[in-house]
Enzyme design. Sequence first.
Site, PDB file in Angstrom:
ATOM      1  N   TYR A 131       0.761  -1.339   0.038  1.00 35.55           N
ATOM      2  CA  TYR A 131       0.041   0.043   0.131  1.00 35.55           C
ATOM      3  C   TYR A 131       0.885   1.033  -0.127  1.00 35.55           C
ATOM      4  CZ  TYR A 131      -3.997  -2.933   1.306  1.00 35.55           C
ATOM      5  OH  TYR A 131      -5.003  -3.960   1.060  1.00 35.55           O
ATOM      6  N   SER A 365     -11.906   8.483   3.625  1.00 36.94           N
ATOM      7  CA  SER A 365     -11.345   9.473   3.251  1.00 36.94           C
ATOM      8  C   SER A 365     -11.274  10.729   4.559  1.00 36.94           C
ATOM      9  CB  SER A 365     -11.413  10.265   1.950  1.00 36.94           C
ATOM     10  OG  SER A 365     -12.849  10.489   1.938  1.00 36.94           O
TER      11      SER A 365
END
Length: 403
Positions: A131, A365
């Site tokens: 990631y 987010s």
Amino acid sequence: MQVSIACTEQNLRSRSSEDRLCGPRPGPGGGNGGPVGGGHGNPPGGGGSVPKARAALVPRPPAPAGALRESTGRGTGMKYRNLGKSGLRVSCLGLGTWVTFGSQISDETAEDVLTVAYEHGVNLFDTAEVYAAGKAERTLGNILKSKGWRRSSYVVTTKIFWGGQAETERGLSRKHIIEGLQGSLERLQLGYVDIVFANRSDPNSPMEEIVRAMTYVIDQGLALYWGTSRWGAAEIMEAYSVARQFNLIPPVCEQAEHRLFQREKVQVQLPELYHKIGVGSVTLSPLACGLITSKYDGRVPDTCRAIKGYQWLKDKAQSEDGKKQQAKVRDLLPIAHQLGCTVAQLAIAWCLRSEGVSSVLLGVSSAEQLIEHLGAVQVLSQLTPQTVTEIDGLLGNKPHSKK
């Protein structure tokens, strides 16, 4: 001494915990988050645990035969489940870091998100060496270090496969499993991870080598459990068989994509493994990176979080199948309104009700978005058989067992 993880409910033991994340619970499936059997539990330099007074037990109705008990956290409403049929208790909603940490959100926002998650009872944080090319692990590690939360109060998982450009820096060879995990621990600034996942199967590595390497990192205290990610049912069964044949440690869970439009594996294949060998499911991408939200009305804007750096997702969403799926998402709005929730909350709750699912990973987010998604826990109890049947009718894609 190597201790294999038992795969039947009868081997689960009641445990007590003073951890604020998990409320009192009686009977089987209690689990305190430590490894089964005591053979692999002490993290490096951690030493033994001090016995604690038992928490008061709250009487509950008997669980159905074969069921593992679900508990609710004090003051948070978060629900906790066993990871497969191991003794590790994880929050039914976890926090993932794919696409977000170290990439699309700032470190400050990442800290806000992680803090809100922890304060609302989330105890499972998932990442991977691949990631953001390792930045996600670094960001997660920096935040955990700055917060100073008790290491025993949360679960960190990482995934190993894609570690670098060199031929020896990827795959599931013994070399990369050991060195890749050591690199992850350095970035995370942790002595151990709770679960290390093999982040896809590797046809170039013999199954015995993979299982022996995973057993080794557990024996060395670098991980407490191991699992698979994006493996087929036959591959998971092979790993289990190899572990049993050579007295090694089998995987405890599979990490797989699961959502309204991707159902077959988690709803048909994995429940069979859960009952046969105790492998549970940690599922990811319940909203397809935000596309299952009813917000986009057939068009995905460039500002969508899922699109930045992932053009293939936009292409998929705007294909004919993607447009049909968006239409079905809009068809779910009346059901969501009837339940007093958003389509996103409905979709996440729907994932939580699948058999054998231990936790659903959320990718967000912002802290505000996380709080909305955590509301899915309250929606779960409203998903009656009639409501589920209505959803299945709208989707028209319910998988059926081949038995």
